[in-house]
Design a protein around this motif. Structure first.
Motif, PDB file in Angstrom:
ATOM      1  N   SER A 274       0.825  -1.215   0.000  1.00  0.00           N
ATOM      2  CA  SER A 274       0.000   0.000   0.000  1.00  0.00           C
ATOM      3  C   SER A 274       0.864   1.271   0.000  1.00  0.00           C
ATOM      4  O   SER A 274       0.450   2.295  -0.537  1.00  0.00           O
ATOM      5  CB  SER A 274      -0.952  -0.005   1.194  1.00  0.00           C
ATOM      6  OG  SER A 274      -0.252  -0.220   2.384  1.00  0.00           O
ATOM      7  N   PRO A 287       8.568   2.864   7.690  1.00  0.00           N
ATOM      8  CA  PRO A 287       9.063   2.064   8.826  1.00  0.00           C
ATOM      9  C   PRO A 287       9.557   0.684   8.399  1.00  0.00           C
ATOM     10  O   PRO A 287      10.538   0.187   8.944  1.00  0.00           O
ATOM     11  CB  PRO A 287       7.862   1.971   9.752  1.00  0.00           C
ATOM     12  CG  PRO A 287       6.693   2.487   9.002  1.00  0.00           C
ATOM     13  CD  PRO A 287       7.187   3.308   7.878  1.00  0.00           C
TER      14      PRO A 287
ATOM     15  N   MET B   1       5.104   5.312   8.889  1.00  0.00           N
ATOM     16  CA  MET B   1       4.836   5.974   7.609  1.00  0.00           C
ATOM     17  C   MET B   1       3.639   6.894   7.722  1.00  0.00           C
ATOM     18  O   MET B   1       3.697   8.091   7.494  1.00  0.00           O
ATOM     19  CB  MET B   1       4.535   4.897   6.568  1.00  0.00           C
ATOM     20  CG  MET B   1       3.945   5.404   5.298  1.00  0.00           C
ATOM     21  SD  MET B   1       5.217   5.963   4.209  1.00  0.00           S
ATOM     22  CE  MET B   1       5.642   7.544   4.855  1.00  0.00           C
ATOM     23  N   VAL B   4       4.043   9.596  10.180  1.00  0.00           N
ATOM     24  CA  VAL B   4       4.912  10.641   9.648  1.00  0.00           C
ATOM     25  C   VAL B   4       4.111  11.548   8.725  1.00  0.00           C
ATOM     26  O   VAL B   4       4.162  12.768   8.810  1.00  0.00           O
ATOM     27  CB  VAL B   4       6.062   9.997   8.871  1.00  0.00           C
ATOM     28  CG1 VAL B   4       6.974  11.072   8.339  1.00  0.00           C
ATOM     29  CG2 VAL B   4       6.833   9.055   9.767  1.00  0.00           C
ATOM     30  N   LEU B   5       3.331  10.941   7.836  1.00  0.00           N
ATOM     31  CA  LEU B   5       2.597  11.736   6.866  1.00  0.00           C
ATOM     32  C   LEU B   5       1.553  12.614   7.523  1.00  0.00           C
ATOM     33  O   LEU B   5       1.388  13.773   7.193  1.00  0.00           O
ATOM     34  CB  LEU B   5       1.895  10.819   5.863  1.00  0.00           C
ATOM     35  CG  LEU B   5       2.678  10.556   4.595  1.00  0.00           C
ATOM     36  CD1 LEU B   5       1.766   9.909   3.587  1.00  0.00           C
ATOM     37  CD2 LEU B   5       3.245  11.851   4.032  1.00  0.00           C
ATOM     38  N   ARG B  13       5.724   7.498  16.542  1.00  0.00           N
ATOM     39  CA  ARG B  13       5.653   6.165  15.985  1.00  0.00           C
ATOM     40  C   ARG B  13       5.898   5.166  17.112  1.00  0.00           C
ATOM     41  O   ARG B  13       6.867   5.273  17.835  1.00  0.00           O
ATOM     42  CB  ARG B  13       6.713   6.010  14.904  1.00  0.00           C
ATOM     43  CG  ARG B  13       6.487   4.842  13.994  1.00  0.00           C
ATOM     44  CD  ARG B  13       7.687   4.663  13.097  1.00  0.00           C
ATOM     45  NE  ARG B  13       7.834   5.751  12.121  1.00  0.00           N
ATOM     46  CZ  ARG B  13       9.006   6.086  11.601  1.00  0.00           C
ATOM     47  NH1 ARG B  13      10.107   5.491  11.979  1.00  0.00           N
ATOM     48  NH2 ARG B  13       9.070   7.037  10.707  1.00  0.00           N
ATOM     49  N   TRP B 126       0.945  18.220   7.883  1.00  0.00           N
ATOM     50  CA  TRP B 126       0.603  18.338   6.467  1.00  0.00           C
ATOM     51  C   TRP B 126      -0.515  17.351   6.162  1.00  0.00           C
ATOM     52  O   TRP B 126      -0.250  16.150   6.044  1.00  0.00           O
ATOM     53  CB  TRP B 126       1.861  18.052   5.630  1.00  0.00           C
ATOM     54  CG  TRP B 126       1.658  18.186   4.167  1.00  0.00           C
ATOM     55  CD1 TRP B 126       0.667  18.872   3.517  1.00  0.00           C
ATOM     56  CD2 TRP B 126       2.491  17.632   3.136  1.00  0.00           C
ATOM     57  NE1 TRP B 126       0.826  18.785   2.162  1.00  0.00           N
ATOM     58  CE2 TRP B 126       1.940  18.029   1.887  1.00  0.00           C
ATOM     59  CE3 TRP B 126       3.651  16.853   3.141  1.00  0.00           C
ATOM     60  CZ2 TRP B 126       2.504  17.651   0.681  1.00  0.00           C
ATOM     61  CZ3 TRP B 126       4.212  16.490   1.932  1.00  0.00           C
ATOM     62  CH2 TRP B 126       3.648  16.891   0.722  1.00  0.00           C
ATOM     63  N   ALA B 136      -3.631   3.528  -0.228  1.00  0.00           N
ATOM     64  CA  ALA B 136      -2.311   3.784   0.344  1.00  0.00           C
ATOM     65  C   ALA B 136      -2.242   3.415   1.820  1.00  0.00           C
ATOM     66  O   ALA B 136      -1.246   3.681   2.483  1.00  0.00           O
ATOM     67  CB  ALA B 136      -1.950   5.266   0.169  1.00  0.00           C
ATOM     68  N   ARG B 137      -3.315   2.851   2.337  1.00  0.00           N
ATOM     69  CA  ARG B 137      -3.320   2.388   3.720  1.00  0.00           C
ATOM     70  C   ARG B 137      -3.747   0.934   3.731  1.00  0.00           C
ATOM     71  O   ARG B 137      -4.386   0.461   2.796  1.00  0.00           O
ATOM     72  CB  ARG B 137      -4.314   3.201   4.566  1.00  0.00           C
ATOM     73  CG  ARG B 137      -4.007   4.685   4.655  1.00  0.00           C
ATOM     74  CD  ARG B 137      -2.762   4.941   5.499  1.00  0.00           C
ATOM     75  NE  ARG B 137      -2.494   6.377   5.625  1.00  0.00           N
ATOM     76  CZ  ARG B 137      -1.736   7.070   4.780  1.00  0.00           C
ATOM     77  NH1 ARG B 137      -1.196   6.465   3.733  1.00  0.00           N
ATOM     78  NH2 ARG B 137      -1.529   8.359   4.964  1.00  0.00           N
ATOM     79  N   SER B 138      -3.385   0.234   4.790  1.00  0.00           N
ATOM     80  CA  SER B 138      -3.839  -1.148   4.903  1.00  0.00           C
ATOM     81  C   SER B 138      -3.896  -1.493   6.375  1.00  0.00           C
ATOM     82  O   SER B 138      -3.476  -0.702   7.210  1.00  0.00           O
ATOM     83  CB  SER B 138      -2.892  -2.085   4.156  1.00  0.00           C
ATOM     84  OG  SER B 138      -1.586  -1.907   4.638  1.00  0.00           O
TER      85      SER B 138
END
Lengths: 431, 273
Positions: A274, A287, B1, B4-5, B13, B126, B136-138
């Motif tokens: 993803s 990560p 990830m 962070v975004l 994290r 942001w 883009a996610r899971s």
């Protein structure tokens, strides 16, 4: 395999052509008459399937390249343009992405089949070596192709893998980093890097086509191996390639297409990551950086070794060792079917590869790292110790006298007419 | 990830800690999956009135809203809707940039001109673009090693592609009071679905905040579900076309395989094998 040609040009044009460039005679000889062992099982259909995969990748890839923009700013959005606004763009792109996975799936089965039935042994060494070369090229092409969407995983995979060359600094200081800068075309992975990866991703498949041609040529010189590992001795041992093998290949290919289609249409992103739908960002490291599934075993080997340089060497060695399999295996018998001891080690090796694949997807720490080291060790022990040793100490089971005997049972007529299951009692049966 | 975004400067994290997220039932899942038009239209409304204040949809155009397989608003409605936005265009024949009304062929107008403006407006965070967020996610599910191969095969056989949607729904409904022992960084909100549990985005949804005109209850769960469905469509606008074609391809291949099986049998009939 050399055999007398029965090609008869049927019309004026083919007669004219045959005297000038006997290409139809060649095709007839190699893809219609070509004598093929009659006992091939469905594992032998993967050669044809792999040729199909290559053609799919070429066609979809050439179309994608018409719409893709290899620039740092636009690569990611040009893929989205393909997915959204190019007619059938989503189909081309998903076919190409899933196609890569299917290509590797088929190649791994093809390699495992070769290892099980000893298809690398005399006289098929060159055939096997060309196959390993194809595998290496596939890996290079797939790695470069994966960089092109310029998502987070693309970018960081390129960064990690190209950075591996910097480990040569431990041999001659400065050389490794110089190589890395040369590959990158600068001081970091950038648009310049993307451009050269795209250029090579487009070039190498055509070189691959050439090597595949040699692979098929070598195959047609020495002929197919078969599940018994006993060579063709008489006409009754073989069938003409067409229609017997073509029909069998076509059926197997159709089943393969169903799995392929299932992934394209119903799970196109399942095998991807993803994070690759996030545009590349040099300032943010994901990560977990993981490669595509087909590189996970090699990735596990790389990380299993504490020294970066040795890890890199081990990773490349895990492929390069395949070049020497023909000479590492000391057994007189080709097929593992007749090798009662080696059989166990073969399946242990398959388990090892799958386990390494599993571990490659896990963080390299704790118990995962421990097992990755054990399996990495066995991976090499299998080739360097087990293969040479078992071949010497093992007593193989008796081989059938011929392919026909294996198929029809002992005492069957060499002309072979009756259908008889493989394990049937050896009753005399002449028709 | 993700952390962070979404949090930008405030990087949080939790190593090796991924919250458990439930899978949801979605109309677009599976072999015969399709988008629920009503849900897409309501989801668009939630996006427009809530999310769009901070999140853009860079890869989408207004015209997409009337295309088949999407919310399927009328062309006239989309034309009007686009005209509500000011778009910077140019240069004109004098070399000047100018503002004009939006057209269906324009991309969604982003809430911020650039990353710097976005960060300045959100105390350093942001807000990510949402055009691909549903892919883009899971979700992360722990599986014992001996169960992993079967789980992978089952997910493939089911065509499981909804991890991103499952995550978004869990995130949007995951706002809670922080546990007492947890110390929150300044400006952060507790969310049980977010990796690290501290998110820079304050709870965006509240009951009754967006008006539904079709009688659907105005609950946070419904908002979350509808906007997730909308975002899935933005990420994968050709999903319905793809699944419909896929079904036909499979039926064709099934018949072809049957025919080839019998053809092969016929050819090999006289041969022992």
């Amino acid at each position: 395999m050399s055999h007398p040609s029965t090609y008869e040009p049927s019309n004026g044009f083919s007669k004219w052509l045959d005297r000038r460039l006997p290409v139809l005679r060649l095709m007839h000889g190699q893809f219609i008459e070509f004598p093929t062992p009659r006992n091939l099982n469905y594992l032998w259909t993967f050669g044809g399937i792999l040729s199909f995969c290559l053609v799919v990748q070429l066609i979809t890839g050439i179309v994608l390249a018409m719409h893709y923009v290899p620039s740092g700013d636009q690569a990611f959005s040009s893929i989205e343009h393909i997915m959204r606004d190019v007619n059938w763009g989503w189909l081309m792109r998903y076919s190409h992405a899933v196609g890569g996975s299917m290509f590797f799936l088929a190649a791994y089965i093809h390699i495992a089949r070769g290892l099980y039935y000893g298809s690398y042994k005399d006289p098929r060494e060159i055939l096997w070596i060309l196959g390993v070369l194809i595998f290496l090229l596939m890996m290079a092409i797939a790695f470069m192709g994966y960089s092109l969407p310029w998502g987070q995983m693309s970018f960081w995979a390129v960064t990690v893998i190209t950075n591996l060359f910097s480990s040569f600094d431990t041999i001659i200081p400065g050389v490794g980093s110089a190589i890395v800068r040369w590959i990158w075309g600068g001081y970091s992975v950038s648009e310049t890097t993307l451009n050269r990866l795209f250029s090579l991703h487009y070039l190498l498949p055509f070189i691959l086509v050439g090597v595949v041609g040699l692979h098929i040529w070598a195959l047609h010189v020495v002929g197919n191996n078969n599940p018994t590992g006993v060579e063709i001795q008489s006409d009754s041992d073989s069938v003409p390639f067409h229609p017997y093998i073509t029909m069998k290949d076509a059926f197997a290919m159709s089943l393969f297409w169903m799995i392929f289609a299932w992934l394209i249409f119903f799970a196109p992103n399942y095998l991807g990551h993803s994070d690759n739908y996030i545009e590349a960002n040099p300032l943010q490291t994901p990560p977990h950086i993981v490669p595509e599934w087909y590189f996970l075993p090699q990735y596990a080997i790389l990380r299993a070794i504490p020294s970066k340089l040795l890890g890199v060497i081990a990773m490349f060695a895990s492929i390069l060792v395949l070049f020497f399999v023909s000479w590492l295996d000391t057994s007189k018998v080709r097929s593992t079917k007749y090798r009662p001891i080696y059989k166990w080690f073969f399946w242990l090796f398959i388990f090892t590869c799958i386990a390494l694949g599993y571990l490659g997807a896990k963080p390299a720490e704790g118990v995962y790292l421990f097992y990755a080291r054990i399996f990495t060790a066995y991976y090499f022990i299998h080739f360097l110790v087990v293969m040479p040793l078992i071949g010497v100490i093992e007593r193989p089971k008796p081989l059938p006298n011929s392919i026909t005997e294996d198929v029809l049972g002992k005492g069957s007529s060499p002309s072979g007419g009756a259908g008889k299951p493989e394990a049937a009692p050896a009753a005399p049966e002449n028709r | 990830m993700l952390a962070v975004l979404l949090t930008g400067g405030h990087e949080v994290r939790a190593a090796g800690e991924a919250p458990h997220i439930e899978r949801q039932d979605w109309s677009f899942a599976g072999m015969f999956g399709f988008y629920d038009r009503g849900s897409l239209q309501r989801g668009y409304k939630v996006y427009k009135e809530v999310c769009a204040a901070c999140h853009g949809l860079d890869h989408a155009h207004y015209r997409n809203l009337s295309e088949p397989g999407g919310p399927e608003f009328s062309k006239a409605a989309v034309k009007y809707l686009a005209s509500q936005y000011e778009v910077r265009d140019g240069p004109d024949s004098e070399g000047q940039m100018y503002q004009r009304k939006g057209r269906p062929s324009d991309r969604f107008v982003p809430p911020y001109q650039n990353e710097q403006e976005a960060r300045a407006a959100n105390s350093g965070a942001w807000p990510p673009d949402l055009s691909l967020i549903a892919k883009a996610r899971s979700i992360h599910e722990e599986t014992a090693w001996y169960k992993a191969p079967l789980k992978i095969l089952m997910d493939i056989a089911r065509g499981y592609q909804e991890g991103g949607a499952d995550y978004l729904y869990a995130l949007l409904t995951g706002y809670q009071d922080a546990p007492e022992k947890m110390s929150m960084a300044e400006g952060m909100t507790y969310n049980k679905a977010f990796p690290g549990y501290q998110i820079a985005m304050p709870n965006p949804l509240a009951e009754g905040a967006v008006e539904y005109t079709d009688g659907t209850p105005e609950t946070v769960e419904n908002y979350a579900r509808d906007v997730t469905e909308f975002l899935m469509w933005v990420a994968e606008p050709k999903l319905e076309e793809r699944k419909r074609l896929g079904f036909r391809v499979l039926v064709y291949l099934l018949m072809l395989s049957g025919l080839l099986y019998f053809a092969k049998k016929l050819v090999w009939r006289d041969l022992g094998h």
